[in-house]
Design a protein around this motif. Sequence first.
Motif, PDB file in Angstrom:
ATOM      1  N   ARG A 178      74.633  54.965  13.771  1.00 31.11           N
ATOM      2  CA  ARG A 178      74.991  53.947  13.442  1.00 31.11           C
ATOM      3  C   ARG A 178      75.911  53.977  12.324  1.00 31.11           C
ATOM      4  O   ARG A 178      76.500  52.973  11.640  1.00 31.11           O
ATOM      5  N   TYR A 216      85.163  58.646  11.329  1.00 35.54           N
ATOM      6  CA  TYR A 216      84.182  58.802  11.474  1.00 35.54           C
ATOM      7  C   TYR A 216      83.414  57.740  13.035  1.00 35.54           C
ATOM      8  O   TYR A 216      83.280  58.032  13.717  1.00 35.54           O
ATOM      9  N   ARG A 217      84.109  56.708  12.690  1.00 34.86           N
ATOM     10  CA  ARG A 217      84.268  55.545  13.600  1.00 34.86           C
ATOM     11  C   ARG A 217      84.751  55.538  14.784  1.00 34.86           C
ATOM     12  O   ARG A 217      84.071  55.798  15.890  1.00 34.86           O
ATOM     13  N   SER A 240      82.918  58.538  16.433  1.00 38.65           N
ATOM     14  CA  SER A 240      81.465  58.021  17.304  1.00 38.65           C
ATOM     15  C   SER A 240      81.620  56.610  17.548  1.00 38.65           C
ATOM     16  O   SER A 240      80.538  56.784  18.858  1.00 38.65           O
ATOM     17  N   GLU A 241      82.461  55.698  18.057  1.00 33.73           N
ATOM     18  CA  GLU A 241      83.358  55.198  19.495  1.00 33.73           C
ATOM     19  C   GLU A 241      83.395  56.035  20.802  1.00 33.73           C
ATOM     20  O   GLU A 241      82.720  55.879  21.968  1.00 33.73           O
ATOM     21  N   GLU A 256      79.959  56.930  21.926  1.00 35.04           N
ATOM     22  CA  GLU A 256      79.772  55.855  23.016  1.00 35.04           C
ATOM     23  C   GLU A 256      80.491  55.469  24.416  1.00 35.04           C
ATOM     24  O   GLU A 256      79.684  55.435  25.224  1.00 35.04           O
ATOM     25  N   ARG A 272      72.564  58.268  20.067  1.00 33.95           N
ATOM     26  CA  ARG A 272      74.223  57.800  19.535  1.00 33.95           C
ATOM     27  C   ARG A 272      73.645  56.714  17.807  1.00 33.95           C
ATOM     28  O   ARG A 272      74.693  56.796  17.375  1.00 33.95           O
ATOM     29  N   HIS A 321      79.464  54.986  12.715  1.00 31.11           N
ATOM     30  CA  HIS A 321      79.977  54.242  13.831  1.00 31.11           C
ATOM     31  C   HIS A 321      80.535  52.754  12.993  1.00 31.11           C
ATOM     32  O   HIS A 321      81.798  52.413  13.368  1.00 31.11           O
ATOM     33  N   ARG A 322      79.709  52.223  12.735  1.00 27.82           N
ATOM     34  CA  ARG A 322      79.478  50.458  12.761  1.00 27.82           C
ATOM     35  C   ARG A 322      79.032  50.263  11.184  1.00 27.82           C
ATOM     36  O   ARG A 322      78.714  49.328  10.856  1.00 27.82           O
TER      37      ARG A 322
END
Length: 353
Positions: free
Chosen positions: A326, A304-305, A308-309, A312, A322, A329-330
């Motif tokens: 979060r 998932y990270r 998402s990155e 981005e 986006r 993502h992080r």
Amino acid sequence: MNNKNVALVTYRGDSVENLHCAHVSVVDEVGNILYSFGDPRRMTLARSAAKPAQALAVLESGAFSQFDFDDADLALMCASHSSEKRHIERTHSMLGKVGANESDLRCGGHAAVSDAVNREWIKRDFIPTASCSNCSGKHVGMLGAALALGQGFAGYNESDHPLQQHVKRVVADLCEIPVDAVQWAVDGCNLPTPAFPLDKLALIYARLAHAADSEYKDESSSARLGALARIYHAMTTYPELVAGEDRYCTELMRAFEGQVVGKLGADACYGVGIRASEQTRRLGALGAIGISVKVDDGNIEVLYRLVSEILERLQIGTAGQRALLRRYHRPPMLNTVGLETGRAEFTFDLGRP
């Protein structure tokens, strides 16, 4: 481990704790690889990320017209759902449409993907049955397809059943590879699951997004294009049926408001389809694009990270959209008393071929 393929490094304090290798393929709707990392053609078990392709086979069997399946049913066929009440109720409704019983399902019961659902089940000492399987929608769709093809329920999940032979032809055709170039294994839900090059998974999702776009371009349509568009719209219209509350697939599709479709596969495989826009043209795409990601060690949180990155870096959607991802993502790396103990760093570059 090939350190060239390390996409994310986690630290505890200043010490390296884990190296996570991954592979990424970004393609346009005709299959051109636009960006990649690692091996973009890695032979990959798509697992549940292949469900839209398997749902296409159900659509093309004639089961939808024969059994009056609707788009919410179609979303559940593409789902790895959380076994929430709405998922189980829809499974029972679909069984009724087909004239099947829960005992006809060849998937087993299992603990829910959702922690909240599991806690509720434990409180009432509930033992999950086949209808509670996160793949129940796919299985009921397969029952309907078996009947539509003139077959019975018996053995519908077996690799040599005429239904699964039909599924294999549809999947290979959608990937534009020979039938014997797709490798098949048995999935966790007891249905055949395909393995094919990672860029072909991205192609499937690019084609889903292209089909959704085609409705608005006055293009001459085809039955398959219409079926793929229906799958795309079912998933993005009913994202809560594709996964569930607090699940990445649902949150992703809600965030991008119909512009993006996404689906998880077990052991950290993911497919994303993005409809054509100025953003996709800027990336060099001919129309829609597809993204596929595989994390070698099967870590879903890392997956998932990374997804998402990638969104981005490719600047898909708006910054506000986006930002809705979060927490995937992080996410902060906290211990049991809320102390931040580490961090994660992305170490990959998306290169052009």
